[in-house]
Design a protein around this motif. Structure first.
Motif, PDB file in Angstrom:
ATOM      1  N   GLY A  52     -24.829  -5.574   0.573  1.00 26.46           N
ATOM      2  CA  GLY A  52     -24.331  -6.274  -0.591  1.00 26.46           C
ATOM      3  C   GLY A  52     -25.263  -7.309  -1.373  1.00 26.46           C
ATOM      4  N   LYS A  60     -20.224  -3.068  -3.703  1.00 25.45           N
ATOM      5  CA  LYS A  60     -19.926  -3.875  -4.810  1.00 25.45           C
ATOM      6  C   LYS A  60     -18.711  -4.779  -4.369  1.00 25.45           C
ATOM      7  N   ASN A  61     -18.156  -4.608  -3.183  1.00 23.49           N
ATOM      8  CA  ASN A  61     -16.975  -5.428  -2.760  1.00 23.49           C
ATOM      9  C   ASN A  61     -16.614  -5.060  -1.254  1.00 23.49           C
ATOM     10  N   LYS A  63     -13.558  -6.358   1.553  1.00 19.89           N
ATOM     11  CA  LYS A  63     -12.501  -7.354   1.586  1.00 19.89           C
ATOM     12  C   LYS A  63     -12.543  -8.124   2.832  1.00 19.89           C
TER      13      LYS A  63
END
Length: 302
Positions: A52, A60-61, A63
Motif C-alpha cells: 500500500g 488502494k484500500n 479494511k
C-alpha cells in the motif's frame, strides 16, 4: 553506562517476553514457517504496508478488520483460509490471481497449470457456469443465443451453491472434483477438475463476493479482493479476451460487454473488497506485492 539494576530490568523483560511468546498459540505449516499469532499478524501487516505504499501502491484500500479475521481463522480455527477475488468482467482478475499464485510458489508465470501444492488453490468460478449447450444449439449459434437476451454475468447464470460447497470443503481440508465449463459449446462437464485443499483457497468469480455466495450474515469468504480498473481499460481488455481467447466475434463480444456492465453496476464495486487492488498497474508488480501477502498468510518460505 547501564547500571546493574537496568541490566536486570532488561533481562527480566526479555525473559517475560520470551515466556509470553511461548504461551502464544503456534501455527505450524508443513514445509512452511512456525508462527505465533503476533508473528503472523506482524508479517501480514508488513506485507500490506509494502503493497500500500510507494508512488504506485498496489492496494488502494484495506479494511481495518482484515488482519484480525485472517489470523483468527488460521490460529484459532486451524482451517484453510477462504478468499474471493472479483471485478467487473474483463478486469483481468483471473490473470492477476494466477500470476500472484505463481509468484507465491516461485514458479514462472508462463507456466499454464499451477501444480498441486499445500499453499494456494484457485477455484475458477467460470467452471460453475450453468450448462446452456442445448439452448445454444437450438438458437443455431452462440451469437443468436446471446440475442435471445441470455446474460452470463448475472448470479443466476452461475452455480453459486456449487461454489459455496466447494469452498467449505476445501477450508475443512477435503478434496473436491470440480466441473469444467467449455466456452465454445457452453457445456458444463461435472466432476472433471481435481481441487485440493490449501492454506489459502481463492474463489475467482464475478460472484465470489455476491450475497448468493458470501451472505453478510454468514460469510463463506474470510476476505475478499476487488480488482479496480477504469471502464475504458475494461472495454479494451474485454474485447481482447473475448475475441482472442474465447473465440467470440467482435459483435458477440460487444453484446457480452454491454450485458456484463449493465449487471455489474448492480453489485460490483470496490466497497465489497477487503483489499482493493489497482488493476491497471504492471502485472509483475501486482503479483509480487500480492504474493508477499499470500506468503505471510500461508507461511510459505521464500
Amino acid at each position: 553506562m547501564l547500571s546493574i539494576q537496568n541490566v536486570n530490568f532488561i533481562n527480566n523483560s526479555l525473559i517475560q517476553k520470551k515466556n509470553l511468546e511461548e504461551k502464544q498459540p503456534k501455527l505450524s505449516f508443513k514445509g512452511g514457517l512456525t508462527l505465533t499469532s503476533p508473528q503472523l499478524e506482524s508479517k501480514i501487516r508488513e506485507a500490506l504496508s509494502e503493497a500500500g505504499s510507494g508512488n504506485n501502491p498496489v492496494l488502494k484500500n484495506v479494511k481495518t478488520d482484515f488482519v484480525g479475521r485472517v489470523v483468527k481463522k488460521v490460529i484459532e480455527l486451524k482451517q484453510g483460509v477462504t478468499a474471493g477475488i472479483t471485478a467487473r468482467s474483463g478486469a483481468g482478475k483471473t490473470t492477476l490471481i494466477e500470476d500472484a499464485a505463481k509468484a507465491t510458489l516461485g514458479i514462472d508465470r508462463e507456466i499454464k497449470i499451477i501444480p498441486n501444492n499445500p499453499f494456494i488453490t484457485i477455484v475458477k468460478g467460470d467452471n460453475w457456469y450453468k450448462d446452456v449447450s442445448r439452448q445454444v444449439k437450438q438458437a443455431g449459434s452462440f451469437e443468436a443465443f446471446l440475442k435471445t437476451g441470455y446474460n452470463f454475468d448475472i448470479p443466476e447464470a452461475i452455480d453459486s451453491k456449487g461454489i459455496v460447497e466447494t469452498m467449505i470443503k476445501l477450508a475443512k481440508g477435503e478434496s473436491v472434483m470440480g466441473p469444467e465449463y467449455i466456452f465454445g459449446t457452453c457445456e458444463n462437464i461435472p466432476e472433471r477438475i481435481p481441487l485440493n485443499p490449501a492454506k489459502l483457497n481463492v474463489a475467482d468469480s464475478i460472484i465470489s463476493l455476491h450475497q448468493k455466495v458470501n451472505p453478510p450474515q454468514n460469510p463463506i469468504m474470510d476476505f475478499g479482493m476487488y480488482v479496480d480498473v477504469s471502464k475504458d481499460e475494461l472495454l479494451r481488455r474485454f474485447m481482447r479476451r473475448a475475441t482472442s481467447v474465447r473465440g467470440n466475434t467482435p459483435e458477440e463480444a460487444k453484446i457480452l460487454f454491454e450485458n456484463a456492465e449493465r449487471e455489474a453496476a448492480k453489485h460490483l464495486n470496490p466497497g465489497i473488497g477487503d483489499l482493493v487492488i489497482n488493476g491497471e498497474l504492471p502485472r509483475e508488480l501486482i503479483a509480487n506485492k500480492l504474493s508477499k501477502i499470500f506468503k505471510a498468510i500461508t507461511g510459505k518460505r521464500d
